[in-house]
Design a protein around this motif. Structure first.
Motif, PDB file in Angstrom:
ATOM      1  N   ARG A 101       0.818  -1.229   0.000  1.00  0.00           N
ATOM      2  CA  ARG A 101       0.000   0.000   0.000  1.00  0.00           C
ATOM      3  C   ARG A 101       0.842   1.264   0.000  1.00  0.00           C
ATOM      4  O   ARG A 101       0.336   2.352   0.293  1.00  0.00           O
ATOM      5  N   HIS A 102       2.137   1.119  -0.305  1.00  0.00           N
ATOM      6  CA  HIS A 102       3.031   2.269  -0.470  1.00  0.00           C
ATOM      7  C   HIS A 102       3.019   3.220   0.710  1.00  0.00           C
ATOM      8  O   HIS A 102       3.151   4.411   0.551  1.00  0.00           O
ATOM      9  N   ALA A 103       2.819   2.678   1.882  1.00  0.00           N
ATOM     10  CA  ALA A 103       2.849   3.551   3.049  1.00  0.00           C
ATOM     11  C   ALA A 103       3.980   3.081   3.954  1.00  0.00           C
ATOM     12  O   ALA A 103       4.729   2.191   3.591  1.00  0.00           O
ATOM     13  N   ASN A 104       4.074   3.637   5.099  1.00  0.00           N
ATOM     14  CA  ASN A 104       5.083   3.142   6.017  1.00  0.00           C
ATOM     15  C   ASN A 104       4.566   3.104   7.440  1.00  0.00           C
ATOM     16  O   ASN A 104       4.608   4.081   8.163  1.00  0.00           O
ATOM     17  N   VAL A 105       4.045   1.965   7.806  1.00  0.00           N
ATOM     18  CA  VAL A 105       3.492   1.812   9.147  1.00  0.00           C
ATOM     19  C   VAL A 105       4.565   1.351  10.130  1.00  0.00           C
ATOM     20  O   VAL A 105       4.599   1.770  11.272  1.00  0.00           O
ATOM     21  N   HIS A 116      -1.916  -4.231  16.954  1.00  0.00           N
ATOM     22  CA  HIS A 116      -3.310  -4.544  16.658  1.00  0.00           C
ATOM     23  C   HIS A 116      -3.416  -5.084  15.249  1.00  0.00           C
ATOM     24  O   HIS A 116      -2.486  -5.011  14.477  1.00  0.00           O
ATOM     25  N   ILE A 117      -4.592  -5.586  14.946  1.00  0.00           N
ATOM     26  CA  ILE A 117      -4.840  -5.971  13.576  1.00  0.00           C
ATOM     27  C   ILE A 117      -5.182  -4.708  12.812  1.00  0.00           C
ATOM     28  O   ILE A 117      -6.163  -4.055  13.112  1.00  0.00           O
ATOM     29  N   GLY A 118      -4.354  -4.358  11.861  1.00  0.00           N
ATOM     30  CA  GLY A 118      -4.673  -3.212  11.018  1.00  0.00           C
ATOM     31  C   GLY A 118      -5.492  -3.710   9.843  1.00  0.00           C
ATOM     32  O   GLY A 118      -5.362  -4.851   9.454  1.00  0.00           O
ATOM     33  N   ALA A 119      -6.360  -2.889   9.331  1.00  0.00           N
ATOM     34  CA  ALA A 119      -7.164  -3.287   8.176  1.00  0.00           C
ATOM     35  C   ALA A 119      -6.987  -2.267   7.065  1.00  0.00           C
ATOM     36  O   ALA A 119      -7.117  -1.072   7.310  1.00  0.00           O
ATOM     37  N   TYR A 120      -6.654  -2.735   5.895  1.00  0.00           N
ATOM     38  CA  TYR A 120      -6.405  -1.817   4.778  1.00  0.00           C
ATOM     39  C   TYR A 120      -7.089  -2.308   3.519  1.00  0.00           C
ATOM     40  O   TYR A 120      -7.240  -3.499   3.309  1.00  0.00           O
ATOM     41  N   ARG A 121      -7.425  -1.336   2.689  1.00  0.00           N
ATOM     42  CA  ARG A 121      -8.018  -1.656   1.404  1.00  0.00           C
ATOM     43  C   ARG A 121      -7.066  -1.186   0.313  1.00  0.00           C
ATOM     44  O   ARG A 121      -6.617  -0.042   0.331  1.00  0.00           O
ATOM     45  N   VAL A 122      -6.774  -2.079  -0.596  1.00  0.00           N
ATOM     46  CA  VAL A 122      -5.772  -1.800  -1.622  1.00  0.00           C
ATOM     47  C   VAL A 122      -6.374  -2.122  -2.980  1.00  0.00           C
ATOM     48  O   VAL A 122      -7.106  -3.088  -3.121  1.00  0.00           O
ATOM     49  N   ILE A 129      -8.857  -5.136  -2.706  1.00  0.00           N
ATOM     50  CA  ILE A 129      -8.544  -6.261  -1.826  1.00  0.00           C
ATOM     51  C   ILE A 129      -8.466  -5.698  -0.414  1.00  0.00           C
ATOM     52  O   ILE A 129      -7.883  -4.638  -0.202  1.00  0.00           O
ATOM     53  N   THR A 130      -9.076  -6.379   0.549  1.00  0.00           N
ATOM     54  CA  THR A 130      -8.971  -5.952   1.940  1.00  0.00           C
ATOM     55  C   THR A 130      -7.905  -6.803   2.624  1.00  0.00           C
ATOM     56  O   THR A 130      -7.945  -8.032   2.548  1.00  0.00           O
ATOM     57  N   PHE A 131      -6.949  -6.135   3.246  1.00  0.00           N
ATOM     58  CA  PHE A 131      -5.881  -6.837   3.950  1.00  0.00           C
ATOM     59  C   PHE A 131      -5.985  -6.618   5.450  1.00  0.00           C
ATOM     60  O   PHE A 131      -6.246  -5.507   5.897  1.00  0.00           O
ATOM     61  N   LEU A 132      -5.769  -7.683   6.199  1.00  0.00           N
ATOM     62  CA  LEU A 132      -5.666  -7.559   7.653  1.00  0.00           C
ATOM     63  C   LEU A 132      -4.255  -7.947   8.065  1.00  0.00           C
ATOM     64  O   LEU A 132      -3.772  -9.013   7.693  1.00  0.00           O
ATOM     65  N   PRO A 314     -13.522  -2.495   5.566  1.00  0.00           N
ATOM     66  CA  PRO A 314     -13.235  -2.192   6.972  1.00  0.00           C
ATOM     67  C   PRO A 314     -13.434  -0.692   7.232  1.00  0.00           C
ATOM     68  O   PRO A 314     -13.031   0.134   6.419  1.00  0.00           O
ATOM     69  N   VAL A 315     -14.060  -0.357   8.336  1.00  0.00           N
ATOM     70  CA  VAL A 315     -14.228   1.052   8.709  1.00  0.00           C
ATOM     71  C   VAL A 315     -14.029   1.222  10.213  1.00  0.00           C
ATOM     72  O   VAL A 315     -14.245   0.293  10.996  1.00  0.00           O
ATOM     73  N   GLU A 316     -13.625   2.432  10.549  1.00  0.00           N
ATOM     74  CA  GLU A 316     -13.503   2.787  11.953  1.00  0.00           C
ATOM     75  C   GLU A 316     -14.786   3.512  12.324  1.00  0.00           C
ATOM     76  O   GLU A 316     -15.201   4.412  11.605  1.00  0.00           O
ATOM     77  N   ILE A 317     -15.412   3.091  13.419  1.00  0.00           N
ATOM     78  CA  ILE A 317     -16.675   3.733  13.783  1.00  0.00           C
ATOM     79  C   ILE A 317     -16.612   4.339  15.186  1.00  0.00           C
ATOM     80  O   ILE A 317     -15.936   3.845  16.067  1.00  0.00           O
ATOM     81  N   MET A 318     -17.347   5.426  15.329  1.00  0.00           N
ATOM     82  CA  MET A 318     -17.494   6.069  16.634  1.00  0.00           C
ATOM     83  C   MET A 318     -18.972   6.119  16.952  1.00  0.00           C
ATOM     84  O   MET A 318     -19.796   6.263  16.056  1.00  0.00           O
ATOM     85  N   GLY A 319     -19.298   6.016  18.238  1.00  0.00           N
ATOM     86  CA  GLY A 319     -20.695   6.129  18.641  1.00  0.00           C
ATOM     87  C   GLY A 319     -21.145   5.016  19.576  1.00  0.00           C
ATOM     88  O   GLY A 319     -22.206   5.103  20.177  1.00  0.00           O
ATOM     89  N   LEU A 320     -20.325   3.980  19.706  1.00  0.00           N
ATOM     90  CA  LEU A 320     -20.675   2.924  20.658  1.00  0.00           C
ATOM     91  C   LEU A 320     -20.503   3.446  22.086  1.00  0.00           C
ATOM     92  O   LEU A 320     -19.625   4.266  22.348  1.00  0.00           O
ATOM     93  N   ALA A 321     -21.353   2.952  22.984  1.00  0.00           N
ATOM     94  CA  ALA A 321     -21.296   3.416  24.366  1.00  0.00           C
ATOM     95  C   ALA A 321     -20.153   2.777  25.133  1.00  0.00           C
ATOM     96  O   ALA A 321     -19.663   3.318  26.114  1.00  0.00           O
TER      97      ALA A 321
END
Ligand code: GTP
Ligand code: MG
Length: 370
Positions: A101-105, A116-122, A129-132, A314-321
């Motif tokens: 994904r041409h990034a540098n984590v 953690h398990i990172g999730a990426y879409r490429v 393709i979704t990668f974990l 994969p998405v990051e969500i906010m709003g859970l209690a």
């Protein structure tokens, strides 16, 4: 839950509130329609009406809460593959994904170990393709086992200069147990000490025979450092995905799995979820393990705000209690009140389970002391 309102108990038992109140009265409990009775009392009343409580109440909440849609030719659509990257610590899983994904984590991670398990879409070969990414450290074995459950294909990363190591074997076992298609990436081919034949030899000892040796396992020599073999690896992922004919129904309430979750000081609980079927929308009420909430904000893997996420996204969500656990199932629901009830029920059951365990342990201790 610890208690239940009389009217709710009546509706679950499919009798009138008056009947329940009468029954309670005969048991010496005086209540009105809007008052609650405790769980044990509810059980007694339910049995008087011929219902088996514990199970039926749970089943009925879940049946009422979750949308059941049958998969048919018409509603199933092609979806992109979900690929989990597994292997021994330091064999180059994160580096390989970075390359992809041409990034540098890697440089940003604490100690270079994936936490953690990172999730990426490429995008590769014109499709997504979704990668974990899964941590390779031994302490994360449980998480990795969870990571494998929501996926279609496993890329097994083996360092060509190191060969099969204990966590490589674990990864092979997880992948087999989860019935994943395995593609082997023989990494670090740029190293002078790289010995891909030795890796292939060791793989056969674990039941994985490479294609060029007459088996059916695709082995691709790669280097995360130089980029060698990466395009071929992606091509193999796409080929494998074609064979699997992956499909899901996007037109239903979303269902999926929690990949990771944490609490952010400013923003509260944040969960990375992978949608497996249906489409998740901002504003949807979701239940994840024992957490309920409405999706306030949704971000994709690039941090961009999105309004919806379909199958394999994969998405990051906010709003859970609350913060759910990695590996929890999640589902979008229509009835928020019922969702809260189910959560209470789940918490109650968990507590009871814990209590049983505690009782068992203390009894065992007691006997061992006698
Ligand atoms: P964990 O997440 O801790 O299990 O490790 P990992 O499998 O993600 O390995 P990571 O990508 O962090 O790489 C481990 C080390 O190997 C780093 O120092 C990388 O720079 C190095 N490395 C990874 N791939 C290659 C490669 O193809 N060639 C060479 N020479 N080094 C590599
Ligand atoms: Mg890593």
């Amino acid at each position: 839950p610890d208690e239940i309102v009389v009217s709710e108990l009546a509706s679950r038992l499919k009798v009138t509130a008056a009947d329940v109140i009468k029954k309670l009265f005969s048991l010496g409990v005086m209540v009105t329609i809007n008052q609650s009775v405790d769980y044990d009392t509810a059980c007694i009343v339910a049995e008087e009406f011929g219902a088996k409580v514990t199970k039926e109440v749970v089943v009925s909440i879940e049946e009422r809460l979750f949308e059941e849609v049958e998969d048919t030719e018409e509603n199933l659509q092609p979806r992109s593959p979900v690929v989990v990257v597994m292997g021994h610590v330091d064999h180059g899983k994160t580096s390989l994904l970075d390359r992809i994904r041409h990034a540098n984590v890697t440089s940003g991670e604490a100690g270079g170990i994936t936490q953690h398990i990172g999730a990426y879409r490429v995008k590769a070969g014109g499709r997504d393709i979704t990668f974990l990414d899964t941590p390779g450290h031994e302490a994360f074995t449980a998480m990795r086992a969870r990571g494998a459950l929501a996926t279609d294909i496993a890329i097994l990363v083996v360092a060509a200069d190191d060969g099969i190591m204990p966590q490589t074997v674990e990864a092979i076992n997880h992948a087999k147990a989860a019935n994943l298609s395995i593609i082997v990436a023989i990494n670090k081919m740029d190293k002078p000490t790289a010995n891909p034949d030795k890796v292939k030899q060791e793989l056969t000892e674990h039941g994985l025979v490479c294609e060029e040796w007459g088996g059916d396992v695709i082995c691709v020599p790669v280097s995360a450092k130089t980029g060698e073999g990466i395009d071929e690896l992606l091509e193999m992922v796409n080929l494998t995905a074609d064979v699997l004919e992956l499909k899901a129904n996007p037109d239903r309430l979303a269902k999926g799995v929690v990949i990771e979750a944490r609490i952010d000081k400013g923003r509260g609980p944040i969960a990375t979820v992978l949608v497996q079927s249906g489409t998740l929308h901002t504003g949807d009420t979701i239940i994840a393990g024992t957490a309920v909430g409405r999706v306030r904000v949704m971000r994709d893997d690039k941090g961009k705000a999105v309004k919806e996420a379909g199958p394999s996204v994969p998405v990051e969500i906010m709003g859970l209690a609350e913060v759910p656990s990695a590996g929890d199932d999640f589902a979008a629901v229509e009835d928020e009140k019922l969702a809260r009830e189910l959560v209470e029920k789940r918490k109650f059951d968990a507590k009871e389970e814990q209590f049983k365990l505690y009782k068992k342990v203390s009894l065992d201790n007691l006997f061992s002391q006698i």
